[in-house]
Structures are given as structure tokens and as C-alpha cells.
Design a protein around this motif. Structure first.
Motif: not given
Length: 373
Positions: A281-284, A313-318, A320-325
Motif C-alpha cells: 500500500w505504501l508503494v501504491i 488487518d483492521g488498522e490498515l483497512a481504516h 486514510v493516509d499511510i505514513e512512511p514512518a
């Protein structure tokens, strides 16, 4: 048991047998047309009725097992190519049979349809409708065959999947792409006719089946719009529009099969399924845009990780913005060999074509962290 269009590709090209099959199918369509009213034709509701009639019994017979029994061990590409060619051949045969009954009176009669009784449908219009319905059913079933052969899941009881099949079968929302491919796909002498056939309004938003019915009927009137050339025009248009429809379905469903196959391979090889989803998801999201193939890949990765690794993974599913860190924190927390994760990043970045600069930066950072690990 009589040979059908579904089975014809297995039997080879026998002219007399092929003509008998087409005539048999035309007889079935003629009975269907008898049950329509003039209002059904004008409103486009004929397509709603035909779609149900064409696919309900067909999908009960033709599925993955049907093709597996007939073509065990044969690659899908080889089967699809033959089915497209055979469908185009049958479309041309039908065009010749229908065109013999065409006349300029058909065009004039189309504008005068009225009433709701089946008896009010003029014979001239019935002639056109047999042709249109035959080709419509043929192309709809051909697209479905191609999806099944490439193991692309379609549930035609689901309106979204049904619309997807219709959109692919009749090049709806992709007319521009079809017109561009025409130059290489058909002989030069035929190109003006094909371009004219596809030059009308391209349906892009509506999912109303009657609207599709009106669109298809209007598009097919071109076959009888030029006096004295009705027969060759109908044959040529039936053949090449079916050929193009089949090639379009091949391109769409083969590409989807490619993405699904990639997702299956990544999930099967992964030693870190949950981390794989975060990195993918980070790459996408690296360039803040999501291509269709990327969205499709992510959807299947999530499904396969759930089914094969029992990871949800419920956390990933919810998110909105993925943080690289956050992703780097998860990468750094994993001990041992992370080469499978690096491979995921490379393959995800390339799924929609060339790797862009933002994706390369993410992969470079990931590679450094994997080496340190």
C-alpha cells in the motif's frame, strides 16, 4: 444433440453445419422477438429481457469445469483466440442471412414504432431486431467465456459484475480505446465503416440496461443505412465488430487475470503477509495516485492474505493516509531475511507499467532497511 454456438469452436469450420447452427440460433431469437412490444424496442427494455434470457441458462452450463473438461491442459490464450475467431465467423454468417431481408423501409419504420402490443411490431423492425439481438447475445456470451477461461470471477447475480460484463462486451466506457485499436485490428478498406459504427456517443456513466439497449440499437442501424450495400455491410460489420469486441474482452480479462495471478504468487511466497500489505500500500500510494491495476492488486492481496494466512488487518483497512514512518517502524521490527518484502515492492511498483520516481524512492529506502535487517 444439435451443435450450438457454444460448442462450435470444438468442431471446426464446416460451412453447412455452421449455417445450420446460425439458423437454429436465429429461430430462437425470432421467438424471443415475438414476445417484445414496440415499447420494449423503443425504450431499450429489450436488452434487459435479452440479458436475462441469454445468460441465466448459459451460465448454468458454461463454467470453469465446462472448459476444463473440453480443454484439459490447453493454455487459455489458445482457446480464447479460437473462440473469438469462431464467434466472428458466426456473426458474419448471421449478417448475411439478416441482410437479405433488409430494405430502406426498416429505417423509416424505426421512427414510427408505437403501442405496447407485440402484434404492433412491424416485420421490418423484427428483421433488424433479430440481427441486433443475435449479435448482442453472441458478444455477451463471448465476453463471459473469455472471463471464465482466464479465471476472472464473475457473479452475474451481482449487479456490479453484470455491468462489468456488459461494459466489456460492448466496449462501453472504452469506445475511444476501441477506435484507436481499429487501425491495426481490421483491413484498411473496412476502417471507415468500423469507425462510423463506433463514432456515436460513448456510454460512460449510466448503468441502466434500457439505456444500453437504445445505444446498441442505434449503433446497429448503420448496417441498413446505405442502400444497395446492405448484405456486404452487414457481414463486414458483424464480423469485425465481434472480432473487436472479443479482442477487447481478451485484453481486459487477460490483464485482470495477470494481476490476480501476481497477487496469488506474492501471497503464496510471503513470509510476512501482514507487513506485505503495508509495504504494498505504501508503494501504491507513493505518488498519491492509484491506477486501476494497483487497486485491483491490493484488493486481491487483502483477500488472499485473509484466506491463505488468516490475517485481517483492521488498522490498515481504516487507514486514510499511510505514513512512511509507520511502515518503516514495522519493517525495522521484523528480524531476519526480508527479501520477500523487497520483491513485493518491486512487483507492485511495476504492475501498472513503468516504475515512477516516487515508487523508486520508496523501494530504495526499503532496500536499505532490508539490508540492515
Amino acid at each position: 444433440m444439435a451443435r450450438t454456438l457454444t460448442d462450435a469452436v470444438d468442431a471446426g469450420g464446416d460451412d453447412d453445419a455452421d449455417r445450420k447452427v446460425v439458423e437454429q440460433e436465429r429461430a430462437e431469437i425470432r421467438e424471443f422477438i415475438k414476445g417484445l412490444s414496440s415499447d420494449d424496442i423503443k425504450s431499450g427494455n429489450w436488452f434487459t429481457k435479452l440479458s436475462a434470457q441469454a445468460m441465466n441458462s448459459y451460465t448454468a452450463k458454461v463454467d470453469a469445469q465446462y472448459f476444463q473438461e473440453r480443454y484439459a491442459g490447453v493454455p487459455a490464450d489458445a482457446i480464447v483466440d479460437q473462440r473469438i475467431k469462431m464467434a466472428a465467423r458466426y456473426a458474419a454468417l448471421e449478417g448475411g442471412l439478416s441482410a437479405g431481408a433488409y430494405s430502406a423501409a426498416v429505417v423509416a419504420t424505426l421512427g414510427s414504432l408505437g403501442g405496447a402490443s407485440p402484434a404492433t411490431v412491424p416485420a421490418a423492425v423484427a428483421t433488424l431486431m433479430v440481427d441486433v439481438a443475435f449479435i448482442t447475445r453472441l458478444q455477451l456470451r463471448l465476453a463471459y467465456d473469455i472471463a471464465v477461461l482466464y479465471r476472472v470471477p464473475l457473479d452475474l447475480s451481482d449487479p456490479e459484475d453484470m455491468w462489468k460484463l456488459i461494459r466489456v462486451a460492448f466496449t462501453i466506457k472504452s469506445g475511444e480505446a476501441v477506435q484507436k485499436s481499429v487501425v491495426k485490428a481490421v483491413p484498411a478498406v473496412v476502417r471507415p465503416l468500423i469507425k462510423r459504427f463506433y463514432s456515436g456517443t460513448v456510454l460512460t456513466a449510466t448503468k441502466g440496461l434500457p439505456v444500453v439497449g437504445k445505444h446498441l440499437l442505434q449503433r446497429n442501424v448503420i448496417k441498413i443505412g446505405i442502400p444497395l450495400v446492405g448484405v456486404p455491410l452487414a457481414v463486414v460489420l458483424n464480423r469485425y465488430t465481434t472480432l473487436l469486441a472479443g479482442r477487447h474482452a481478451l485484453a481486459v480479462f487477460r490483464n485482470e487475470a495477470r494481476v490476480i495471478e501476481l497477487a496469488e504468487n506474492l501471497s503464496k511466497r510471503s513470509q510476512h503477509p501482514q507487513l506485505m500489505l503495508w509495504v504494498a500500500w505504501l508503494v501504491i500510494r507513493a505518488n498519491r495516485k492509484i491506477a486501476d491495476d494497483e487497486a485491483l492488486l491490493m484488493r486481491h492481496l487483502v483477500r488472499l492474505v485473509r484466506d491463505q494466512h488468516q490475517v485481517v488487518d483492521g488498522e490498515l483497512a481504516h487507514l486514510v493516509d499511510i505514513e512512511p514512518a509507520e511502515v518503516w517502524r514495522r519493517v525495522d521490527a521484523e528480524p531476519g531475511d526480508l527479501s520477500d518484502i523487497l520483491d513485493v515492492a518491486d512487483r507492485v511498483a511495476a504492475v501498472d507499467g513503468d516504475v515512477n520516481a516516487a515508487e523508486r524512492d520508496v523501494i530504495a529506502e526499503l532496500r536499505d532497511r532490508c539490508r540492515r535487517a
